[in-house]
Motif scaffolding. Structure first.
Motif, mmCIF file in Angstrom:
data_model
loop_
_atom_site.group_PDB
_atom_site.id
_atom_site.type_symbol
_atom_site.label_atom_id
_atom_site.label_comp_id
_atom_site.label_asym_id
_atom_site.label_seq_id
_atom_site.Cartn_x
_atom_site.Cartn_y
_atom_site.Cartn_z
ATOM 1 N N SER A 43 0.840 -1.201 0.000
ATOM 2 C CA SER A 43 0.000 0.000 0.000
ATOM 3 C C SER A 43 0.872 1.247 0.000
ATOM 4 O O SER A 43 1.868 1.325 0.725
ATOM 5 C CB SER A 43 -0.917 0.003 1.227
ATOM 6 O OG SER A 43 -1.800 -1.092 1.190
ATOM 7 N N ASN A 46 0.736 5.676 -1.826
ATOM 8 C CA ASN A 46 -0.121 6.724 -2.380
ATOM 9 C C ASN A 46 0.715 7.673 -3.216
ATOM 10 O O ASN A 46 1.951 7.652 -3.156
ATOM 11 C CB ASN A 46 -0.857 7.485 -1.266
ATOM 12 C CG ASN A 46 0.093 7.992 -0.198
ATOM 13 O OD1 ASN A 46 0.951 8.828 -0.454
ATOM 14 N ND2 ASN A 46 -0.043 7.471 1.016
ATOM 15 N N ARG A 70 -4.850 6.638 -3.435
ATOM 16 C CA ARG A 70 -4.248 5.527 -2.704
ATOM 17 C C ARG A 70 -3.954 4.416 -3.703
ATOM 18 O O ARG A 70 -4.734 4.191 -4.630
ATOM 19 C CB ARG A 70 -5.183 5.022 -1.611
ATOM 20 C CG ARG A 70 -5.510 6.067 -0.559
ATOM 21 C CD ARG A 70 -6.417 5.490 0.519
ATOM 22 N NE ARG A 70 -7.689 5.045 -0.038
ATOM 23 C CZ ARG A 70 -8.726 5.838 -0.245
ATOM 24 N NH1 ARG A 70 -8.635 7.135 0.043
ATOM 25 N NH2 ARG A 70 -9.852 5.365 -0.752
#
Length: 406
Positions: A67, A69, A312
């Motif tokens: 993850s 962004n 994101r």
């Protein structure tokens, strides 16, 4: 004994003898009670066994997901400038911020009259150079015929055959033709066209403005693709099959997938893309690598993936078999877990941590499928310590074990 003497003796008795007598009786009674009491029955203290929650380890295939962004940027963005001087005499109605234009579409026209005049002058120069070259060739032919009639021996002198003059005339003709081509290009440049399919970002001039070479006219960004610069920890690169340093292949199915999402107009929206390359250096301040995600046809979906959006990103990495995903609270001191055996006793194990997520940890080795891992906090864990367990993950259920038996 007189009456006063009797009173004195009685007072002495009350003051000294009676207290001693009472004290003696009390001591005697106390001793008698102590000797006659029955000793209490000794009951051993109960050891309380803590009630804990656990997680059952299960081996499975796992796709690593990273993850991060970033901010969306257009794949191509250009500032278009004037290439020739002149006054702007026409501006397209499409040359407004936010409007879409097609490749090759004329957006601005600069006064072309001076350049048409230059073309005519260049044509005259070409004609003059052609005439001179023809004259020099004719003169050379006459000189050669005259030399042959003179029946001289050897080879004729190049000056006699006007070879240098012909070369000069031919060079002048080439220069005149180049001037004509330059004048024609300048005339074409009076019409400023869109370099690619795109959207106008801003217009920088207006009707009647005089511009020179290099004057900015407008800014435009492409609509065929957008890119997102994504910071990633260097240790996470081990789980991403990065593309080679060469150009991205036409077939993008081999590239790592990435899912971009954001809140737009009050709704959660997402787009699919691919990691196409990694930047050639590590950020010296953050010590992060930067991957470039690319989304094709970002304006084909509603809503479009506009440049400037903060998104994101979830990168789909390698898929591995036989790993364990366990709750993060099961990890102790960064690299240990506590296993509950079949007799509800605790044993500490060291594990290999492959990746840490926000709520879970991926374990490569150190535990086995079916083992129960301690989730509850115990201030001091002793090897072989007895516990009671609730249902899986702490859900209500039958408890196992009870008070520890001696």
């Amino acid at each position: 004994m007189t009456e006063p003497e009797k009173r004195s003796a009685f007072s002495l008795f009350l003051a000294w003898v009676l207290p001693v007598l009472v004290l003696g009786i009390g001591v005697f009674g106390t001793i008698l009670l102590i000797n006659s009491r029955t000793p209490p029955k000794r009951i051993p203290p109960k050891k309380l066994v803590p009630l804990v929650r656990f997680h059952t380890a299960q081996a499975k295939e796992h796709t690593f997901k990273i993850s991060t962004n970033g901010t969306v940027q257009a794949a191509h963005e250009s500032s278009i400038v004037a290439l020739v001087p002149g006054q702007i005499e026409w501006i397209s109605k499409k040359l407004e911020a936010g409007l879409k234009v097609h490749k090759g579409e004329v957006l601005i026209k600069i006064d072309p009259r001076d350049f048409r005049t230059q073309i005519e002058a260049a044509k005259a120069g070409v004609a003059k150079a052609q005439r001179r070259l023809a004259e020099e060739k004719k003169e050379a032919q006459l000189a050669l015929e005259e030399w042959k009639r003179s029946k001289q021996k050897g080879e004729p002198d190049p000056l006699l055959l006007r070879t240098p003059q012909i070369a000069e005339a031919r060079a002048d003709l080439n220069a005149a033709r180049n001037n004509l081509e330059q004048a024609q290009r300048n005339l074409e440049r009076t019409q400023v066209k869109a370099p690619f399919e795109g959207i106008i970002d801003s217009r920088l001039v207006d009707l009647g403005t005089w511009v020179g070479p290099g004057t900015p006219l407008f800014r435009i960004f492409s609509t065929d693709a957008v890119e997102v610069r994504l910071p990633v920890r260097t240790e996470d690169l081990a789980w991403i099959d990065l593309p080679s340093n060469g150009p991205a292949p036409v077939e993008r199915t081999s590239l790592p997938r990435v899912r971009l999402s954001t809140q737009f107009a009050g709704k959660e929206v997402w787009w699919e893309g691919h990691i196409v390359r990694m930047e050639g250096k590590i950020d010296p301040k953050s010590r992060m690598a930067h991957l470039i995600a690319r989304v094709e046809e970002p304006f084909a979906k509603a809503p479009p993936l506009f440049p400037g959006l903060f998104v994101r990103a979830r990168i789909h990495g390698r898929r591995v078999a036989e790993v364990f995903e366990i709750p993060r609270m099961a990890i102790q001191e960064e690299r240990f877990v506590t296993v509950i055996d079949s007799e509800n006793r605790l044993h500490r194990k060291r594990v290999e941590i492959l990746k840490k997520n926000r709520d879970s940890v991926i374990i490569g080795s150190g535990i086995q499928a079916g083992q129960r891992l301690l989730l509850s906090f115990i201030e001091t864990v002793v090897e072989g310590m007895k516990v009671r367990t609730t249902g899986e993950g702490g859900a209500p259920g039958e408890t196992n074990g009870g008070e520890e038996k001696k």
